[in-house]
Write an enzyme that holds these catalytic residues in place. Sequence first.
Site, PDB file in Angstrom:
ATOM      1  NE  ARG B  10     -74.598  -2.001  15.128  1.00 41.29           N
ATOM      2  CZ  ARG B  10     -75.371  -2.842  15.792  1.00 41.29           C
ATOM      3  NH1 ARG B  10     -75.599  -4.043  15.322  1.00 41.29           N
ATOM      4  NH2 ARG B  10     -75.920  -2.495  16.927  1.00 41.29           N
ATOM      5  CD  GLU B  35     -72.358 -17.022   9.102  1.00 40.63           C
ATOM      6  OE1 GLU B  35     -72.236 -18.258   8.949  1.00 40.63           O
ATOM      7  OE2 GLU B  35     -72.950 -16.533  10.070  1.00 40.63           O
ATOM      8  CG  PHE B  60     -69.850 -15.277  12.662  1.00 44.25           C
ATOM      9  CD1 PHE B  60     -69.080 -16.166  13.413  1.00 44.25           C
ATOM     10  CD2 PHE B  60     -70.688 -14.401  13.344  1.00 44.25           C
ATOM     11  CE1 PHE B  60     -69.163 -16.191  14.805  1.00 44.25           C
ATOM     12  CE2 PHE B  60     -70.775 -14.430  14.733  1.00 44.25           C
ATOM     13  CZ  PHE B  60     -70.014 -15.323  15.467  1.00 44.25           C
ATOM     14  CG  HIS B  86     -71.521  -7.043  15.909  1.00 43.18           C
ATOM     15  ND1 HIS B  86     -72.321  -6.670  14.867  1.00 43.18           N
ATOM     16  CD2 HIS B  86     -72.331  -7.115  16.991  1.00 43.18           C
ATOM     17  CE1 HIS B  86     -73.569  -6.516  15.290  1.00 43.18           C
ATOM     18  NE2 HIS B  86     -73.601  -6.770  16.581  1.00 43.18           N
ATOM     19  CG  ASP B  94     -72.733 -10.141  21.953  1.00 40.01           C
ATOM     20  OD1 ASP B  94     -73.588 -10.236  22.856  1.00 40.01           O
ATOM     21  OD2 ASP B  94     -73.001  -9.760  20.796  1.00 40.01           O
ATOM     22  NE  ARG B 144     -73.791  -4.636  19.839  1.00 34.23           N
ATOM     23  CZ  ARG B 144     -73.981  -5.172  21.017  1.00 34.23           C
ATOM     24  NH1 ARG B 144     -72.952  -5.503  21.773  1.00 34.23           N
ATOM     25  NH2 ARG B 144     -75.197  -5.397  21.458  1.00 34.23           N
TER      26      ARG B 144
END
Lengths: 282, 293
Positions: B10, B35, B60, B86, B94, B144
């Site tokens: 990223r 989004e 998302f 991610h 997460d 990530r």
Amino acid sequence: MDSSEIKQLKILAAKSRMGAILGTYHAKSGHPGGSLSAADIFTYLYFKEMNVDSKNPDDPNRDRFVLSKGHCCPSLYATLALKGYFDWSELEVLRHVGAMLQGHPDMKKTPGIDMSTGSLGQGISAACGMALAAKLDNKDYRTYTLLGDGEVEEGQVWEAAMFASHNKLDNLVVIVDQNGLQIDGTVEEVAGIEPLDKKFEAFGFEVIKIDGHDFEQIADSLEKAKTVKGKPTAILAKTVKGKGVSFMENQVGWHGTAPNKEQYEQATAELQAEIDRLEGEC
Amino acid sequence: MAETVKKATRESFGEALCELAKEFPDRFFDCGIAEGNMIGVAAGMAAAGKIPVAASFAMFATGRAFEQIRNSVAYPGLNVKIAGSHAGISTGEDGATHQCIEDIGIMRAIPNMVVLNPADHWEMKEATKAAIAYKGPVYIRLGRLAIDSFNDPETYSFELGKGITLHEGTDVTVIATGLVVNEALKAVKELEAEGISARLINIHTIKPIDRDIIIKAAKETGRIITVEEHNVVGGLADAVSEVVTAECPVKITRIGVQDRFGYSGPAWELLDKFELTQPHIARVIREVVAENK
């Protein structure tokens, strides 16, 4: 606008309605109700308001129109044909295999269509993107989008509304065709949206309420929108679903039902009588 | 060979983007936590001639905004680049709600979409430039977790739709994509010492996939192992299977997330738990080669 100009617009709107009836009749499907409620708005936008040229539909400096309530394209197609984008006979093969005119607007197939739409809630976001692009390029074209009042139940409409006011898109005009009906019944019974004016105000819009079948009010609201700086404008246009065809007016059943032969002939006769009456007055 | 760079893809993507955009600092728009609208705005900008790059978490961007991507971007073929960060279980602590293991499958199923999954810093930088040069919708998958580079920037070249043979071999072909390519590379090198000759192909473009390199590998080595940090349903395994079953049927062993959700934990521990690291890949290669002998 003088009275003869208004009469000409009324004739064009009646012809747009005829086209919507013609198209949905031949398609044996489609959405006549919302097409008829929006016909006056389409007519005013394409014949008076927007800087567009049917011979140069991709002009980068043209005004843009996004039909966020994409299912109401039959009347938009008729208006585009009247404006000269393509031949009227295309309406006779609306929704047929291989046709240029798809069941919902397709920007790649149809000249004059600025955005492919049909999934409710999405067109207003694309209109925001066009308005933002105009700002980035220092261009003065304006972007217009028409939403259904059922459509504003979609959450994306309000994401877009926040984006438009946050980015001060004063070159964007959001028009809501408030015919009060959606597929399942009245909007207020299904999933009430009122007070819609206060909602748009709270989202940072200049709000103007009009009669969406009154050309002077349509004209005045769009003129006023041009004077609004630093925020977008929402025009809430009260309309009658099925407007102009007696047996379709305010009938939820005509949301997505095509007329049969008898109904097609009656609707066409009514609209032709209205055109004849208006032409007789001219 | 340049020294190894340890960087999340990223970041590499962001670097490449900033290099391309350095003359235009006023062209960044934060669309907030919305989004669906972001993708629609990008579509409208593309319709007005811009080349928007819309970025969010893979979950998302491709999950919540799937239908906006499908109807407002891909159907009209608009020139929008969608970056999903991610991605995969290496998102780590997460947990499952943010560990997207379906994005490649979702994006690959949409007509008109190009799907990219670069494997290291250098590949990501070149892929970003190629995505922007390409005219049409592109999905690009970003990770990530900081990972070691293995490509040599002096010799590396990115060609959209072309797989890269990273290691020659004749016993079996390993086809890998994204973050786990380097794990597969370490595994095939480790096995050389054991006399196992495993070919390794890096597929950075999942769609359109490089059919020729896959068919050639199936014909020449007779066995294929796919490796991906994605559900084995819908991702690289299926994309390779589609080619192989149609052109040259051989047995395919699928290393990836075995159709289950992830959970919280440090990224490398999770990659190990999900058997996506060098030792696990090496073990599967050994088993497949033994089975074939």
